[in-house]
Enzyme design. Sequence first.
Site, PDB file in Angstrom:
ATOM      1  N   GLY A 179     -47.412   8.228 -28.833  1.00 34.63           N
ATOM      2  CA  GLY A 179     -48.523   8.092 -29.759  1.00 34.63           C
ATOM      3  C   GLY A 179     -48.853   6.624 -29.943  1.00 34.63           C
TER       4      GLY A 179
ATOM      5  N   GLN B 291     -52.229  -0.513 -34.313  1.00 35.57           N
ATOM      6  CA  GLN B 291     -51.176  -1.080 -33.467  1.00 35.57           C
ATOM      7  C   GLN B 291     -51.739  -1.966 -32.362  1.00 35.57           C
ATOM      8  OE1 GLN B 291     -49.067   2.944 -33.022  1.00 35.57           O
ATOM      9  NE2 GLN B 291     -47.411   1.449 -32.870  1.00 35.57           N
TER      10      GLN B 291
ATOM     11  N   CYS C 181     -40.662   3.105 -32.648  1.00 39.92           N
ATOM     12  CA  CYS C 181     -42.054   2.716 -32.848  1.00 39.92           C
ATOM     13  C   CYS C 181     -42.402   1.571 -31.911  1.00 39.92           C
ATOM     14  CB  CYS C 181     -42.267   2.280 -34.297  1.00 39.92           C
ATOM     15  SG  CYS C 181     -43.962   1.796 -34.679  1.00 39.92           S
ATOM     16  N   LEU C 182     -43.560   1.662 -31.291  1.00 46.41           N
ATOM     17  CA  LEU C 182     -44.017   0.605 -30.393  1.00 46.41           C
ATOM     18  C   LEU C 182     -44.265  -0.699 -31.140  1.00 46.41           C
ATOM     19  CD1 LEU C 182     -46.455   2.681 -28.152  1.00 46.41           C
ATOM     20  CD2 LEU C 182     -44.102   1.983 -27.640  1.00 46.41           C
TER      21      LEU C 182
ATOM     22  N   HIS D  68     -45.934  10.242 -37.867  1.00 46.85           N
ATOM     23  CA  HIS D  68     -45.698   8.832 -37.550  1.00 46.85           C
ATOM     24  C   HIS D  68     -47.022   8.091 -37.352  1.00 46.85           C
ATOM     25  CE1 HIS D  68     -43.254   5.570 -35.568  1.00 46.85           C
ATOM     26  NE2 HIS D  68     -44.455   5.290 -35.119  1.00 46.85           N
ATOM     27  N   GLU D  69     -47.899   8.659 -36.538  1.00 51.25           N
ATOM     28  CA  GLU D  69     -49.180   7.991 -36.255  1.00 51.25           C
ATOM     29  C   GLU D  69     -50.083   7.991 -37.481  1.00 51.25           C
ATOM     30  OE1 GLU D  69     -49.221   6.188 -33.688  1.00 51.25           O
ATOM     31  OE2 GLU D  69     -47.441   7.139 -32.841  1.00 51.25           O
TER      32      GLU D  69
ATOM     33  N   HIS E  26     -49.342   5.130 -39.756  1.00 54.78           N
ATOM     34  CA  HIS E  26     -49.926   3.852 -39.328  1.00 54.78           C
ATOM     35  C   HIS E  26     -51.320   3.656 -39.916  1.00 54.78           C
ATOM     36  CE1 HIS E  26     -47.072   2.039 -36.613  1.00 54.78           C
ATOM     37  NE2 HIS E  26     -46.929   3.157 -35.916  1.00 54.78           N
TER      38      HIS E  26
END
Length: 188
Positions: A46, A51, A99-100, A141-142, A145
């Site tokens: 994702g 991000q 997480c990226l 999670h997304e 953000h």
Amino acid sequence: MAVLPIRISGDPVLHSPASDVTVFDDTLRQLVADMFETMDAAPGVGLAAPQVGVPLRLFTYGWVDDDDVEHRGVAINPVLLISPPPVAESDEDSDAEGCLSFPGERFPLVRSTDALLRAVDLDQKPFEIAASGWLARIFQHEFDHLGGILYVDRLEFIYGRRASKIARKRGWTEPGSSWMPGVDDLDA
């Protein structure tokens, strides 16, 4: 399409609520295409627009479940309804999340097991996805953000302390840090 740099924890765009998408044009289509390419190159399951430094309410997702069913798409201006999370301590194996924007680290986080995603696609067509398990975790999670929340902000105290220490040690408490998938050697 292009791979975009991914912002790291201390960047202000990651800690501020994103704005609704109001213009559906070729620029938005290009952003979404670039986000898919970036997510795949990372690799991740994702990626939210903040991000990659764009403060808009949209995210891409791409994951293949245990039955080899691919779940892939874009959620624009999403609403997420979740079941109450279980009342339990997190398990380091089954609840591990990464997480990226906090690359190379994984910490356990209890999430709701079920979620209902409502959003629109690039053609402004509304859709709804009932998700459970890992897909529900991805959506939560997304979606976080888009509200300016990183998963490390939700960690139990001991893991949150470890994450804070890592962020300070790596200089991730200041704006401007990013990494480039396919170029920088970071695992997320």
